[in-house]
Structures are given as structure tokens and as C-alpha cells.
Design a protein around this motif. Structure first.
Motif, PDB file in Angstrom:
ATOM      1  N   MET A 292       0.625  -1.091  -0.168  1.00 40.46           N
ATOM      2  CA  MET A 292       0.512   0.147   0.311  1.00 40.46           C
ATOM      3  C   MET A 292       1.191   0.948  -0.407  1.00 40.46           C
ATOM      4  N   ALA A 293       0.806   1.493  -1.220  1.00 44.86           N
ATOM      5  CA  ALA A 293       1.447   3.297  -1.101  1.00 44.86           C
ATOM      6  C   ALA A 293       0.415   4.368  -0.602  1.00 44.86           C
ATOM      7  N   GLU A 294       1.058   4.690   0.631  1.00 47.95           N
ATOM      8  CA  GLU A 294      -0.064   5.258   1.434  1.00 47.95           C
ATOM      9  C   GLU A 294       1.151   6.269   2.523  1.00 47.95           C
ATOM     10  N   ASP A 295       1.073   7.572   2.753  1.00 46.86           N
ATOM     11  CA  ASP A 295       1.694   8.719   3.797  1.00 46.86           C
ATOM     12  C   ASP A 295       0.912   8.819   5.456  1.00 46.86           C
ATOM     13  N   CYS A 296      -1.283   8.504   4.919  1.00 47.86           N
ATOM     14  CA  CYS A 296      -1.215   8.156   6.255  1.00 47.86           C
ATOM     15  C   CYS A 296      -1.640   7.113   7.060  1.00 47.86           C
ATOM     16  N   ARG A 297      -0.941   7.151   8.333  1.00 43.86           N
ATOM     17  CA  ARG A 297      -0.833   5.467   8.683  1.00 43.86           C
ATOM     18  C   ARG A 297      -2.785   5.347   8.891  1.00 43.86           C
ATOM     19  N   VAL A 298      -3.245   6.450   9.668  1.00 42.75           N
ATOM     20  CA  VAL A 298      -5.070   6.306   9.767  1.00 42.75           C
ATOM     21  C   VAL A 298      -5.095   5.982   8.435  1.00 42.75           C
ATOM     22  N   ASP A 299      -5.494   6.165   7.256  1.00 44.63           N
ATOM     23  CA  ASP A 299      -5.995   6.005   6.066  1.00 44.63           C
ATOM     24  C   ASP A 299      -5.612   4.791   5.850  1.00 44.63           C
ATOM     25  N   ALA A 300      -5.090   4.081   6.285  1.00 42.44           N
ATOM     26  CA  ALA A 300      -3.730   3.417   5.999  1.00 42.44           C
ATOM     27  C   ALA A 300      -5.194   1.982   7.031  1.00 42.44           C
ATOM     28  N   GLU A 301      -5.189   2.384   8.038  1.00 42.62           N
ATOM     29  CA  GLU A 301      -6.244   1.245   8.690  1.00 42.62           C
ATOM     30  C   GLU A 301      -7.395   1.520   8.620  1.00 42.62           C
ATOM     31  N   ILE A 302      -7.986   2.081   8.506  1.00 40.28           N
ATOM     32  CA  ILE A 302      -9.148   2.429   7.870  1.00 40.28           C
ATOM     33  C   ILE A 302      -9.253   1.299   7.009  1.00 40.28           C
ATOM     34  N   ILE A 303      -8.615   1.310   5.594  1.00 38.11           N
ATOM     35  CA  ILE A 303      -8.074   0.795   4.798  1.00 38.11           C
ATOM     36  C   ILE A 303      -8.376  -0.940   5.562  1.00 38.11           C
ATOM     37  N   ARG A 304      -7.621  -1.303   5.996  1.00 42.46           N
ATOM     38  CA  ARG A 304      -7.605  -2.221   6.785  1.00 42.46           C
ATOM     39  C   ARG A 304      -8.412  -3.020   7.140  1.00 42.46           C
ATOM     40  N   ASP A 305      -9.385  -1.898   7.472  1.00 41.74           N
ATOM     41  CA  ASP A 305     -10.682  -2.472   8.380  1.00 41.74           C
ATOM     42  C   ASP A 305     -11.340  -2.875   7.551  1.00 41.74           C
ATOM     43  N   GLU A 306     -11.711  -2.006   6.333  1.00 37.64           N
ATOM     44  CA  GLU A 306     -12.750  -2.145   5.222  1.00 37.64           C
ATOM     45  C   GLU A 306     -13.045  -3.401   4.342  1.00 37.64           C
ATOM     46  N   LEU A 307     -10.947  -4.110   4.691  1.00 37.58           N
ATOM     47  CA  LEU A 307     -11.084  -5.230   3.968  1.00 37.58           C
ATOM     48  C   LEU A 307     -11.131  -6.174   4.254  1.00 37.58           C
ATOM     49  N   ARG A 308     -11.289  -6.574   6.727  1.00 33.88           N
ATOM     50  CA  ARG A 308     -11.236  -7.600   7.228  1.00 33.88           C
ATOM     51  C   ARG A 308     -12.857  -7.683   7.643  1.00 33.88           C
ATOM     52  N   CYS A 309     -14.505  -6.337   7.908  1.00 39.08           N
ATOM     53  CA  CYS A 309     -15.269  -6.591   7.400  1.00 39.08           C
ATOM     54  C   CYS A 309     -16.035  -6.901   6.254  1.00 39.08           C
ATOM     55  N   ASN A 310     -15.181  -7.217   4.791  1.00 43.72           N
ATOM     56  CA  ASN A 310     -15.513  -7.893   3.875  1.00 43.72           C
ATOM     57  C   ASN A 310     -14.965  -9.055   3.656  1.00 43.72           C
ATOM     58  N   GLY A 311     -14.672  -9.887   4.936  1.00 34.15           N
ATOM     59  CA  GLY A 311     -13.707 -11.116   4.724  1.00 34.15           C
ATOM     60  C   GLY A 311     -12.690 -11.726   4.192  1.00 34.15           C
ATOM     61  N   PHE A 312     -12.240 -10.810   4.016  1.00 35.77           N
ATOM     62  CA  PHE A 312     -10.135 -10.719   3.375  1.00 35.77           C
ATOM     63  C   PHE A 312      -9.359 -10.521   5.287  1.00 35.77           C
ATOM     64  N   GLU A 313      -8.761 -11.214   4.772  1.00 39.53           N
ATOM     65  CA  GLU A 313      -7.183 -11.341   5.846  1.00 39.53           C
ATOM     66  C   GLU A 313      -5.902 -10.323   5.687  1.00 39.53           C
ATOM     67  N   PRO A 314      -5.712  -9.269   5.278  1.00 37.69           N
ATOM     68  CA  PRO A 314      -4.897  -8.620   3.975  1.00 37.69           C
ATOM     69  C   PRO A 314      -3.721  -8.995   5.170  1.00 37.69           C
ATOM     70  N   LYS A 315      -2.335  -8.818   4.150  1.00 37.43           N
ATOM     71  CA  LYS A 315      -0.988  -8.733   4.996  1.00 37.43           C
ATOM     72  C   LYS A 315      -0.414  -7.796   3.900  1.00 37.43           C
ATOM     73  N   ILE A 316      -0.535  -6.817   4.629  1.00 33.24           N
ATOM     74  CA  ILE A 316      -0.304  -5.153   4.093  1.00 33.24           C
ATOM     75  C   ILE A 316       0.727  -4.695   4.593  1.00 33.24           C
ATOM     76  N   GLU A 317       1.809  -4.224   3.485  1.00 30.35           N
ATOM     77  CA  GLU A 317       3.344  -3.625   3.984  1.00 30.35           C
ATOM     78  C   GLU A 317       3.027  -2.246   2.578  1.00 30.35           C
ATOM     79  N   ARG A 318       3.217  -1.008   4.372  1.00 32.95           N
ATOM     80  CA  ARG A 318       2.926  -0.035   4.192  1.00 32.95           C
ATOM     81  C   ARG A 318       4.525   1.147   3.545  1.00 32.95           C
TER      82      ARG A 318
END
Length: 372
Positions: free
Chosen positions: A1-27
Motif C-alpha cells: 500500500m502506497a500511503e503516507d497516512c497511517r490512519v487512512d491505511a488502518e481504515i482501509i485495512r478495517d474495510e477489508l477485514r469487515c468484508n472477509g479478507f485477511e490482508p497482509k499489508i506493507e505500507r
């Protein structure tokens, strides 16, 4: 994930988890960071903010292209104009999602993951097909050598035996040797047809096109081959040639193959005391060659598929005859010509070959012929 805002990255991670994904993210936040991330492990998808302090989505797209990796990239960014979204899509982004409308992100990811899987499967299928094609070409090449070389060698030895190279040969022996030679030539003819069907090699042979006098070809290269067969079978072979026949621009090798196919069939299915006629005709824009026999004819039910399938369709089409007609149709199509038949059961058949007498010497793309 190319993202400079940690909060925005967490929001996207939560959105993925809420929809059944188990994301392994490197920011990552820089070009160097993204380059290192691409090389350290395989990734399923890339999410990139459009604007980072020292990096942006367009640079991420170019970096991904340079890597040669097929990974879907989705731009997820704040409020930007429609022109920016269009620019990102034109550069290679698979989709553009606004951060305040993440409801679109999950469907976009699912779609891109499915498309990516399909592309990978297609690439794998293409590679497997290429491997199979290479294996088939090797088998065909080996078969061509292993089947045709002994035939050619035996014909050469028989020819030498016939002229007395190994000692005196009696007239009755010469007759028998000639019959063996014709048999071996017919076997070679069948092998050529079979290998042509299964090789699927459509090659460019413009250099093999020539301006040909068909009457001369019939007199000098076709009739001599079949005259002995006619005499040995008690069949009359007639040649009826139109006068002042215009030249045609053809591949003589392939047109001889068509004529050989038709004549071998005619001799195989015409009984003793029958007649086989080879005729040339000229009318308006076409030269027509006719192979006419007084053989067994063809049943009406088999005529529709006569030139379109290799399987023998009735008793006239055993021992490779069906393959020969299939190849003949292909060759005539490539010559911008036509082939058709008129037949009457129990009375014989007439096969017609029509060729344009003025065929423009087309470019290489138009001059592709079956190579046996």
C-alpha cells in the motif's frame, strides 16, 4: 500500500477485514520503499494514494510497469478532480476509488483479483499450448524423417535395379519393379498428406510461386507418373488439353499434390477397362482442370462434407482418400481457387479445379501454403 497516512491505511485495512479478507499489508511512502516491497514477496493487489509527499500514484504505476509484474493497482485517494482520475486510469490504474466512498473498494478488489486470476490462467494455458506445439512439431519432424526416408531410399534402389545397375534385369522383372516403385510412391503420397494434416504448419512460400503453363505441367509431370498405373490396371488414361491456355501464378508443388490426390483416388476406384480423363478448359477469368473417371461414384449423402472432414465417409474414401480431399480444398482456397465434384453412383465422378488465370502476385501475407 502506497500511503503516507497511517490512519487512512488502518481504515482501509478495517474495510477489508469487515468484508472477509485477511490482508497482509506493507505500507510504503517512497519510490525506494515500493521498489523494495515489489522484490521481497509476491503481492495480490496494490493500493496507492494519488498524492504522497515524495511519491505519487503515477510514479507507482510506472514503477510497476518497469518491474514487469502483473499486479492490479487501484488508486484510493482523497478529493481530486475527474481529470486526475481519468489520467490515472489512462496511465494503467485498474480503478479509482475515493476515500470517502470506500464502499466501492471491495467490489473493485474482488473484480481485479478475479481478472488477475483469469489472466494468469490464460498465460499458463498459452505456455502449455506452446510447449505442446513444440513437442508436436518435434514428433512430426521425426515422423517425417523416419517414414519418408526409407520410402525414398527404397525407390532409389528399385530405380537402380530396374536399369540394371546390379545386373541384368528381365523384362518381366522390370514390370514388377515398376509396380513396386508406383506402390512406394503412393505410400509416400499418403504419408505427405497425413503429415500435412497433423503438422498445421502454414508457412510463407512466395518464392515457390511461379508462372506455370498447366498444359505443360499435365503433359510432363502428371501424365508420366500415372501412365504406367493405367497400363498395369488396364485403364485408359486420356489427356484433353485446351489450346492456348494462359499461364497461372501458382505454387506448382501444391497444385501437383491436388492433382495427385484426385488421380490416385480415380485409379483406386475405377475398375479395369474403365477410363480416366484429365482435361484443361479455359473460359473468361478461370482455367479449369477436370479429373473424370468411370468408377463407382459417390453417394449423395456424403457430398456436403466431402472436402471438410478427414474421416472416410463411404467405401470410396478409405486408405487416406478423405485426407487428400481435405488438403486439396485447403490448397485451392489459399490459391483463391475452387474445387467441386459432380458424380453419379455407379457411373463415375468428375472433380473440377478452377484457378484464376491472372492472379496478382500478392504480398507475402497472402502467399501461405501447407507444407508437408
Amino acid at each position: 500500500m502506497a500511503e503516507d497516512c497511517r490512519v487512512d491505511a488502518e481504515i482501509i485495512r478495517d474495510e477489508l477485514r469487515c468484508n472477509g479478507f485477511e490482508p497482509k499489508i506493507e505500507r510504503v511512502e517512497t519510490e525506494t520503499g515500493m521498489r523494495a516491497a515489489l522484490t521481497c514477496k509476491p503481492w495480490d493487489i496494490i493500493i496507492a494514494d494519488y498524492n504522497l509527499p515524495s511519491f505519487d500514484a503515477l510514479q507507482a504505476i510506472e514503477l510497476l510497469k518497469d518491474s514487469g509484474l502483473d499486479i492490479p493497482l487501484i488508486v484510493v485517494s482523497g478529493t481530486v478532480g475527474e481529470d486526475i482520475a481519468v489520467k490515472a486510469m489512462q496511465a494503467g490504474a485498474r480503478d479509482y476509488v475515493m476515500k470517502d466512498c470506500l464502499v466501492r473498494l471491495i467490489p473493485a478488489i474482488k473484480r481485479e483479483l478475479a481478472d488477475h486470476k483469469l489472466r494468469q490462467q490464460e498465460a499458463q494455458n498459452k505456455q502449455e499450448l506452446s510447449t505442446l506445439q513444440q513437442a508436436k512439431d518435434l514428433i512430426i519432424s521425426t515422423l517425417a524423417h523416419d517414414l519418408k526416408s526409407p520410402i525414398a531410399t527404397s525407390i532409389n534402389l528399385l530405380e537402380q535395379l530396374k536399369i540394371g545397375s546390379f545386373g541384368h534385369t528381365e523384362p518381366e522383372q522390370v514390370e514388377l519393379i515398376q509396380e513396386l516403385i508406383q506402390t512406394r510412391r503412393y505410400e509416400g503420397h499418403l504419408v505427405d498428406n497425413i503429415l500435412s494434416v497433423f503438422s498445421d504448419q502454414i508457412l510463407n512460400f512466395q518464392s515457390r510461386f511461379e508462372r506455370i503453363d498447366l498444359n505443360q505441367l499435365l503433359r510432363e509431370q502428371i501424365v508420366p507418373i500415372f501412365q504406367y498405373i493405367a497400363e498395369s490396371k488396364g485403364i485408359t488414361l486420356e489427356l484433353q488439353l485446351a489450346e492456348s491456355l494462359p499461364e497461372v501464378y501458382i505454387n506448382p508443388f501444391d497444385i501437383k499434390r491436388v492433382l495427385n490426390n484426385l488421380l490416385y483416388n480415380a485409379f483406386q476406384y475405377t475398375s479395369s477397362k474403365g477410363t480416366i480423363t484429365i482435361e484443361s478448359q479455359f473460359a473468361s477469368s478461370e482455367i479449369t482442370l477436370v479429373v473424370r473417371d468411370t468408377g463407382i461414384g459417390i453417394e449423395d449423402q456424403y457430398l456436403k462434407a466431402l472436402f471438410y472432414q478427414c474421416e472416410p465417409t463411404n467405401r470410396r474414401f478409405h486408405s487416406g482418400a478423405g485426407i487428400g480431399l481435405y488438403l486439396s480444398k485447403k490448397i485451392m482456397d489459399i490459391h483463391h481457387g475452387r474445387i467441386w465434384v459432380k458424380t453419379e453412383l455407379g457411373k463415375g465422378s468428375q472433380f473440377f479445379l478452377a484457378l484464376p488465370h491472372v492472379l496478382q502476385e500478392a504480398n507475402n501475407k497472402d502467399l501461405a501454403f501447407l507444407q508437408g
